[in-house]
Design an enzyme around this catalytic site. Sequence first.
Site, PDB file in Angstrom:
ATOM      1  N   LYS A 204      -1.840  -1.709   3.031  1.00 10.82           N
ATOM      2  CA  LYS A 204      -1.683  -0.927   1.794  1.00 10.82           C
ATOM      3  C   LYS A 204      -0.284  -0.320   1.664  1.00 10.82           C
ATOM      4  CE  LYS A 204      -6.338  -0.069   0.314  1.00 10.82           C
ATOM      5  NZ  LYS A 204      -7.478   0.839   0.278  1.00 10.82           N
ATOM      6  N   ARG A 238     -12.114  -2.290   6.989  1.00  9.81           N
ATOM      7  CA  ARG A 238     -12.109  -3.346   5.971  1.00  9.81           C
ATOM      8  C   ARG A 238     -10.712  -3.959   5.989  1.00  9.81           C
ATOM      9  NH1 ARG A 238     -10.641  -3.947   0.664  1.00  9.81           N
ATOM     10  NH2 ARG A 238     -11.957  -5.321  -0.599  1.00  9.81           N
TER      11      ARG A 238
END
Length: 259
Positions: A204, A238
């Site tokens: 991210k 995840r």
Amino acid sequence: MGIINVTPDSFYDGGNTTSIKTAIKQAEQMLNDGAMFLDIGGYSSRPNATNISEEEEISRVTPVISEIVKKFPNALLSIDTFRSEVAKKAIEAGACIINDISGGTLDSNMLKTVAQLQVPYIAMHMKGTPQNMTSKADYENITKEVIFHFTKILDETKKQGINDVILDPGFGFAKAAAHSFELLNNLELLQSLNTPILAGISRKSMIYKTLNISAKEALNGTTALHMVALQKGANILRVHDVKEAVECIKLVTKLKSSH
């Protein structure tokens, strides 16, 4: 939890798995690498993502889910969607978990649908929609607000009769990098909610912008933060890169058992 995005515009792997064949190949690789779950998404939730119709989302995810389940009958699949109709169709196609980035805030039928289907529910913290969430990154105390938000969700899911809830603090969703790091630093406080915690930090912007690199170069940074998340009590990671995440889990497990 391995991420399989059947979207043309996801931030890291957009366009890589838009055919069933490539999705099957990716699923096989992830399962071989040790994934316990596969998370299938047909709607990109990156900031300013294109809004697509329910029909298009359904047509992207259901054939992929059916084929993966046919080929790997023991695989546990979750559907990454905030729309109850998509969730329903995905469960009918063979998925067994609903992963909702909005925690029920973007579709008033979602919690009812989860209760009817009696499947585990992953509720994430987010404000606004993928299209406008960046403008909503405003908090006095991010950790407090996320915990308060989750107590409301747990209250609501309990009322609806949903038995298995997993919470995801939503790193990067309506959060500036500083908010995400603060949340990660305080992650152990979420254990007071007595539910499994899912951490989605893989590749991210909190990582690649901090390091001044691209998402493609962010595996090492991801691994570093995965170790932090696991030590602070995350139960599920995840991820885009299953093999490396599984190694983190094995090492932390060893570390924790050495007391």
